[in-house]
Scaffold this active site. Structure first.
Site, PDB file in Angstrom:
ATOM      1  N   HIS A 226      33.527  40.459  58.968  1.00  0.00           N
ATOM      2  CA  HIS A 226      32.704  40.779  57.795  1.00  0.00           C
ATOM      3  C   HIS A 226      31.273  40.481  58.204  1.00  0.00           C
ATOM      4  CE1 HIS A 226      30.624  40.485  54.049  1.00  0.00           C
ATOM      5  NE2 HIS A 226      30.703  39.169  53.951  1.00  0.00           N
ATOM      6  N   TYR A 257      26.722  43.517  49.355  1.00  0.00           N
ATOM      7  CA  TYR A 257      26.180  42.579  48.373  1.00  0.00           C
ATOM      8  C   TYR A 257      24.872  42.011  48.890  1.00  0.00           C
ATOM      9  CZ  TYR A 257      28.083  38.797  51.324  1.00  0.00           C
ATOM     10  OH  TYR A 257      28.360  37.953  52.367  1.00  0.00           O
ATOM     11  N   ASP A 546      65.081  38.037  38.492  1.00  0.00           N
ATOM     12  CA  ASP A 546      66.217  38.515  37.708  1.00  0.00           C
ATOM     13  C   ASP A 546      66.935  39.547  38.563  1.00  0.00           C
ATOM     14  OD1 ASP A 546      64.314  40.654  37.345  1.00  0.00           O
ATOM     15  OD2 ASP A 546      65.490  41.324  35.623  1.00  0.00           O
TER      16      ASP A 546
END
Length: 839
Positions: A226, A257, A546
């Site tokens: 980055h 940014y 579940d």
């Protein structure tokens, strides 16, 4: 710092970045008194990404889990007095981005970030006077955006853990190996000596895969670049009295940014090419020019970004006196699905992962994982971050890097909730794939499996059943009216489904029954040939899963669960096995394929290809047995997730195509239609109000709130029983309800269709909050074609859970659409008496 190196510990935490520091502290806060923390780097900056990260926090994410972790982190940073609130604006250059901000407003309200608002270009200029607002259409402003001092926070947390003697910290300490015995971590070898420990946490950021490999485990992440630069001095900032006085700006359409950093302006980018590295390529502290995770800046990758920054902030970037002070290719950790890697590794007991975590969620993660380790569960549901979620192919370096390469440009991208991956496809295909391709299947991926979402061959059914198109492109993206048409065809005649993506495990042995009894809520001591649907609970009585379990023999049980959560379920049941070896678990997922056959003509089709009795009397609902279909022995299970008569049919994987062909041929006189997962997982499910794990069912909600309590509770003990009994005696704080949209027409005249996670409000926009502080939001959304309605499911506070009530709305793209509370509780809107399923 401690002096004498210990030879044993309750837990060893490897890593002194923000995550390791937080975790170690919270373990001691929860009562562990013998914790050792080590790092190969010096303190306070050990050389990881904590030391060079931009350290700002934007609290709103479309993911509830990530937002909760971020808000909890921000709470802790504030408590430690290392949080500077400055506000933040995400700006839009395009209308598409403004639409995304409208969607973000829904997430903000759903997760309780009420200060967020949309702002005009003029308002942006007022907040950030050095911006050129003429190129903007608007923005998303959150006043609570902040910058934190993560190094200071780490020091505070270490000191708190050390104050009462519960934590020892050793910097400049290399881990050289780990010992695993009988599947459990036993000791850690370091440059200072060996520590005996049955709990070890890898919190090493980009180095984590190397540490896990020492123990034979996987932490599937890759280091990625980055780019960041710092320019200055900025004349406008020279008169400011603090490090940041203006809001942080995210220029989202160009993936950048900009933020004040003292007298400088920091510019970060996610717009450059994906630059990935292997952990082994990271230099040592001695070899690194700056720090191990600050790689040399590659100027060519940043050229376009400087042009974009100049467009947005010409006053600063266009000032020739403002020069570049600092520039790096900083390393961050990326995972195959963009989520953190948390929890005990499935390969090694006692070896925990706390990796792929950014500064903004670090303390929240540390607290949550510490709770998981000490208490058995976290106050924040971490199922999307569970390190055990990955299937084997997803742990390979090639897959991790391929997905990270594709994901990096989407960091600031506009990502549809149903968006599909373009790369790493076709790895897992069912034996029916050739038949599906011939029918024009639109394949969606699930944990590597290619699953038909709908079939283009059924396009003519759209006109036949009068299915409407969707007018808004966003609502129609990754969707087809063919799904609703296939649904109608199934309800009228019959549908055939490829369910190969199921995860299937056999639990067998004399201890199998007792193990399963303790693991699940439902009674498992049932006759051979019964199929049991059951929740799996957390210690606090929330949902861990579940699934269905078939009793195939006295000591043989088959668990069938969704592929997406399958590996986490496998670990859950493997952990439940008795220590004496009296039961074993075998993963038979790739041994069997599953075909679903449902609809009012399903029995006619099945009876035409088997001599076995498949009448209702001969083969009741909730039963399973082996039947003969031609030359094949097929395990038939009479259950339904779509609310119609039918069976799940299991055969060995290599026989799947043959079974499909036999059923397809037999089904032609009965108008059998190939149906995709769009029917199975959405339209059929929602018409029956069937709950789904990860949507309606999370640890945050109880069985009673979900409307799934049974008349009695079994005598045998099971995980979560005490909490479940308590919940049955209490008034629920929320009740899961089925809602229907009354009017889809937006202010523009176009019909809109919520996709899920939107807030449920009063008609005036007031959000609903239950007694536990949880907001009401859409857990699932989709068409109910047989009802002619669009269905939403949501937990509502009891005072608003009133059938027929028309006081509520769903907020979608900043507009409110009226809804009716159609059903309170678990009763199905379609065929509520289950006549079709049990016919």
């Amino acid at each position: 710092m401690s002096s004498a190196f210990p030879t044993s510990a309750r837990a060893v935490v490897i890593g002194c970045g923000i995550v390791g520091n937080s975790l170690a502290y919270h373990l001691t806060r929860l009562g562990w008194t013998d914790v050792v923390q080590i790092d190969k780097g010096p303190l306070p900056n050990t050389g990881g990404s904590t030391g060079h990260a931009s350290n700002f926090i934007f609290p709103v994410d479309h993911s509830k889990e990530m937002t909760q972790l971020t808000l909890e982190s921000q709470r802790q940073y504030i408590e430690m007095d290392v949080n500077t609130e400055c506000g933040g604006i995400e700006v839009a250059r395009t209308e598409e981005r403004m639409e995304e901000f409208r969607r973000r407003m829904a997430s903000a309200k759903s997760w309780g970030v009420d200060s967020a608002r949309l702002v005009t270009p003029a308002e942006i200029k007022e907040l950030v006077p050095y911006i050129d607002e003429s190129i903007l259409l608007g923005g998303f402003y959150c006043p609570t955006v902040s910058v934190v001092d993560s190094l200071r926070a780490g020091t505070i947390m270490r000191e708190r853990g050390m104050e009462n003697g519960a934590l020892q910290v050793f910097a400049n300490t290399d881990v050289t190996g780990m010992d695993v015995e009988h599947g459990r971590i036993r000791r850690v070898h370091t440059s200072r000596g060996t520590i005996e420990a049955e709990t070890v946490v890898v919190a090493c950021g980009v180095w984590s895969p190397m540490l896990a490999k020492m123990a034979g485990a996987h932490i599937p992440l890759t280091p990625a670049v980055h780019q960041m630069i710092d320019v200055g001095p900025v004349p406008r900032f020279e008169a400011t009295s603090s490090a940041i006085e203006f809001p942080i700006v995210r220029d989202m359409d160009v993936f950048m940014y900009e933020r004040q950093d003292g007298v400088g302006l920091e510019i970060g980018s996610y717009a450059h090419r994906s630059i990935l590295h292997d952990p082994e390529e990271i230099p040592s502290i001695e070899e690194a020019a700056l720090s191990p995770t600050e790689f040399p800046f590659t100027q060519a990758d940043f050229a376009d970004q400087m042009e974009h920054a100049l467009e947005l902030m010409p006053e600063i970037v266009g000032n020739e006196s403002v020069g570049v002070k600092y520039a790096i290719n900083g390393l961050i950790a990326l995972t195959p699905d963009g989520m953190p890697l948390l929890g005990e590794t499935p390969e090694v007991k006692g070896l925990w992962s706390c990796a792929a975590v950014w500064v903004k969620e670090g303390p929240g993660v540390g607290k949550s994982v510490a709770e998981w380790m000490v208490l058995g569960e976290s106050h924040i549901d971490l199922h999307s971050s569970d390190v055990s979620r990955f299937h084997d192919h997803q742990k390979t370096r090639n897959h991790v890097k391929a997905r990270a390469f594709e994901a990096f440009p989407k960091t600031y991208g506009i990502v549809h909730p149903s968006e599909q991956w373009a790369g790493e496809r076709g790895l897992r295909v069912s034996p029916m794939v050739a038949r599906e391709q011939a029918l024009g299947a639109a394949f969606y991926e699930a944990v590597g499996w290619e699953r038909p979402q709908w079939y283009e061959a059924n396009a003519s059914l759209v006109e036949r059943y009068g299915v409407e198109q969707r007018g808004a492109e966003w609502d129609a993206r990754w969707w087809s009216p063919i799904i609703n048409a296939e649904h109608h065809a199934m309800r009228e005649h019959a549908g055939i489904f490829d369910l190969s993506a199921f995860a299937i495990f056999d639990v067998a042995g004399r201890g199998a029954l007792d193990a399963l009894q303790h693991a699940v809520l439902a009674q498992m001591d049932v006759p051979v040939g019964r199929v049991v649907y059951t929740p799996v609970l957390s210690p606090g009585g929330g949902f861990k899963s579940d699934l269905t379990i078939m009793r195939l023999d006295d000591e043989v049980f088959r668990i069938v669960t969704g592929g997406a959560h399958g590996m986490a379920d496998r670990k859950l049941f493997a952990d439940a096995l008795p220590a004496d070896g009296s039961a074993s678990l075998v993963d038979v997922t790739t041994a069997y394929t599953t075909i679903g056959l449902w609809g009012p003509r399903a029995r006619d089709i099945l009876s035409s290809v088997t001599s076995d009795d498949v009448s209702h009397e001969g083969f009741p609902f909730g039963r399973c047995r082996v039947i003969e279909i031609g030359s094949q022995l097929v395990l038939a299970s009479r259950i339904s997730y779509v609310g119609d008569l039918g069976w799940e049919l299991y055969v060995p994987m290599e026989q799947g195509a043959r079974l499909w062909d036999v059923l397809w041929e037999a089904g032609q006189p009965h108008s059998l239609t190939a149906c995709g997962i769009g029917v199975y997982a959405t339209t059929g499910r929602l018409e029956k109000a069937y709950r789904a794990y990860g949507a309606e069912l999370e640890t945050e909600y109880t069985v009673v709130e979900a409307g799934m309590q049974r008349p009695t509770v079994k005598e045998q003990d099971f995980v979560g029983k005490d909490a479940h009994l308590r919940h049955r005696e209490e008034e629920p704080a929320a009740i899961l309800c089925t809602l229907t949209v009354d009017d889809h027409v937006s202010a523009s005249g176009v019909k809109r269709y919520p996709l899920g996670r939107e807030p449920i409000t009063l008609r005036d926009g007031t959000p609903l909050t239950d007694a536990k502080g949880r907001r009401s939001y859409v857990t699932s959304a989709g068409a109910g074609p047989s009802l002619g309605k669009y269905i939403l499911m949501a937990y509502l506070p009891p005072e608003h859970a009133v059938e027929g009530s028309q006081e509520l709305a769903v907020e979608y793209m900043t507009e409110r659409f009226p809804v009716t509370v159609d059903v309170v509780g678990a009763r199905a809107p379609f065929d509520p008496d289950n006549t079709r399923v049990r016919s």
